[in-house]
Design a protein around this motif. Structure first.
Motif, PDB file in Angstrom:
ATOM      1  N   GLY A 187      -1.496  -9.565   0.079  1.00 50.80           N
ATOM      2  CA  GLY A 187      -2.246 -10.299   1.094  1.00 50.80           C
ATOM      3  C   GLY A 187      -2.573  -9.422   2.283  1.00 50.80           C
ATOM      4  O   GLY A 187      -3.088  -8.311   2.150  1.00 50.80           O
ATOM      5  N   ASP A 188      -2.242  -9.929   3.473  1.00 52.55           N
ATOM      6  CA  ASP A 188      -2.455  -9.167   4.709  1.00 52.55           C
ATOM      7  C   ASP A 188      -1.222  -8.378   5.114  1.00 52.55           C
ATOM      8  O   ASP A 188      -1.181  -7.803   6.202  1.00 52.55           O
ATOM      9  N   GLY A 189      -0.207  -8.357   4.249  1.00 52.10           N
ATOM     10  CA  GLY A 189       1.006  -7.625   4.568  1.00 52.10           C
ATOM     11  C   GLY A 189       0.766  -6.127   4.699  1.00 52.10           C
ATOM     12  O   GLY A 189      -0.173  -5.585   4.111  1.00 52.10           O
ATOM     13  N   LEU A 220       0.173   0.015   7.197  1.00 56.18           N
ATOM     14  CA  LEU A 220      -1.207  -0.176   6.759  1.00 56.18           C
ATOM     15  C   LEU A 220      -1.259  -1.349   5.798  1.00 56.18           C
ATOM     16  O   LEU A 220      -0.400  -1.490   4.918  1.00 56.18           O
ATOM     17  N   GLY A 221      -2.296  -2.184   5.940  1.00 56.62           N
ATOM     18  CA  GLY A 221      -2.564  -3.185   4.931  1.00 56.62           C
ATOM     19  C   GLY A 221      -3.241  -2.544   3.735  1.00 56.62           C
ATOM     20  O   GLY A 221      -3.795  -1.441   3.826  1.00 56.62           O
ATOM     21  N   PHE A 222      -3.243  -3.228   2.605  1.00 56.14           N
ATOM     22  CA  PHE A 222      -3.884  -2.662   1.428  1.00 56.14           C
ATOM     23  C   PHE A 222      -5.403  -2.597   1.590  1.00 56.14           C
ATOM     24  O   PHE A 222      -6.055  -1.772   0.954  1.00 56.14           O
ATOM     25  N   ASP A 223      -5.972  -3.436   2.450  1.00 53.95           N
ATOM     26  CA  ASP A 223      -7.386  -3.275   2.791  1.00 53.95           C
ATOM     27  C   ASP A 223      -7.611  -1.938   3.498  1.00 53.95           C
ATOM     28  O   ASP A 223      -8.605  -1.247   3.246  1.00 53.95           O
ATOM     29  N   ALA A 271       3.798  -9.319   1.618  1.00 49.76           N
ATOM     30  CA  ALA A 271       2.883 -10.290   2.226  1.00 49.76           C
ATOM     31  C   ALA A 271       3.555 -11.085   3.327  1.00 49.76           C
ATOM     32  O   ALA A 271       2.913 -11.476   4.308  1.00 49.76           O
ATOM     33  N   ALA A 272       4.857 -11.299   3.181  1.00 45.80           N
ATOM     34  CA  ALA A 272       5.618 -12.059   4.180  1.00 45.80           C
ATOM     35  C   ALA A 272       6.108 -11.184   5.328  1.00 45.80           C
ATOM     36  O   ALA A 272       6.779 -11.679   6.241  1.00 45.80           O
ATOM     37  N   PHE A 278      -0.872   8.573   6.337  1.00 45.92           N
ATOM     38  CA  PHE A 278      -1.424   8.403   4.996  1.00 45.92           C
ATOM     39  C   PHE A 278      -2.713   9.195   4.814  1.00 45.92           C
ATOM     40  O   PHE A 278      -2.917   9.836   3.771  1.00 45.92           O
ATOM     41  N   ASP A 279      -3.593   9.188   5.812  1.00 44.24           N
ATOM     42  CA  ASP A 279      -4.861   9.908   5.643  1.00 44.24           C
ATOM     43  C   ASP A 279      -4.639  11.412   5.543  1.00 44.24           C
ATOM     44  O   ASP A 279      -5.315  12.102   4.769  1.00 44.24           O
TER      45      ASP A 279
END
Length: 298
Positions: A150-152, A188-191, A240-241, A262-263
């Motif tokens: 999710g937004d986790g 970081l979110g997965f998005d 996600a939580a 990460f980048d």
């Protein structure tokens, strides 16, 4: 001071062995491959004694795919105690608290056998998106990451930073802390990960959000046993939580160098690390957890 590195051909073990060698620390690479310095096999206790003979410290990557690793690892620790091993650094997971059932029990077992023991508990590896993890395979094949996060958010960590902490823990004159949670510099979110991978690959990479049940089914389709697929899906729902949405300063405190973002991790990878391919679906299991032990391939 000879350091034994188990899982020496794996993600963190190979990096640690290289770092030790480059700094002149005697290192003994243990494993089943022909490149190992000493044969080591968790299914063969006869290999334990020769592996730890003359060793001062051990980097311990417990056997993967074992529901309860204590019966397998305890005879090795007994051999280490008999050999006079003074220090052990165990690769654990931020998702598995020390003392919890199963994998967490190893952390409470260590002090019974060695005077100085540390559990390294890194969060999820940045290399999950560039190596042989299912996420990386999915990016190469389908230009997508499939998750139930999710937004986790997760503060993904460069395995090189994990190895650097392990090196300091195993070779420092000062006794190490018993429980070290290791993270990258920011969550970081997965998005966010998908957007960064888009810039790295030059292709549009998307994050496909699914529920835990759908993720488990997706993993099973790629060869993951049902129980393990459910476990991995559960780790995603924990993310996600908010279970991994935090950072620690441990890497910099121990090594003197801030963890790599990460980048920057991605830019250090070969240009073809995520080259698009259209081969058959990945058939092997992904790394079982954020690291070798809870997913964790070493």
């Amino acid at each position: 001071m000879t350091v034994l590195v188990t899982g020496a051909s794996g993600t963190t073990g190979s990096r640690l062995a290289r770092q030790l060698h480059d700094r002149g620390t005697p290192v003994r690479r243990a494993g089943r491959s022909a490149r190992a310095d000493v044969r080591f096999d968790w299914t063969d206790p006869a290999t334990f004694g020769p592996a730890v003979r003359g060793v001062r410290a051990v980097y311990l990557v417990a056997p993967i795919g074992v529901a309860d690793p204590v019966p397998v690892v305890e005879p090795f620790l007994a051999a280490a105690r008999h050999a006079g091993v003074a220090r052990v650094a165990l690769l654990g997971s931020s998702a598995v608290p020390v003392g919890s059932p199963g994998w967490g029990a190893l952390g409470t077992l260590l002090p019974r056998y060695v005077p100085q023991a540390t559990v390294l508990r890194p969060t999820w590896f940045a290399s999950n998106f560039t190596g042989d993890h299912l996420h990386a395979e999915s990016v190469r094949r389908d230009d997508e990451i499939v998750s139930a996060t999710g937004d986790g958010r997760v503060p993904f960590i460069d395995p090189e930073d994990i190895a650097s902490v392990a090196r300091h823990v195993l070779t420092s004159p000062a006794p190490p802390a018993p429980d070290l949670v290791l993270t990258g510099p920011r969550p970081l979110g997965f998005d966010d990960v998908a957007a960064t991978l888009t810039g790295f690959t030059g292709r549009t990479v998307r994050h496909r959000r699914v529920g835990a049940r759908e993720l488990s089914a997706h993993l099973r389709q790629h060869g993951i046993p049902a129980a393990f697929a459910d476990l991995l899906a559960g780790l995603d729902t924990a993310i996600a939580a908010g279970a991994e949405d935090r950072t620690t300063t441990t890497v910099e405190q121990i090594t003197g160098t801030a963890p790599r973002p990460f980048d920057r991790f991605l830019t250090a990878q070969p240009a073809d690390a995520l080259r698009r391919h259209t081969g058959p679906p990945h058939g092997g299991p992904p790394r079982p957890s954020p690291n070798e032990s809870a997913r964790q391939g070493s």
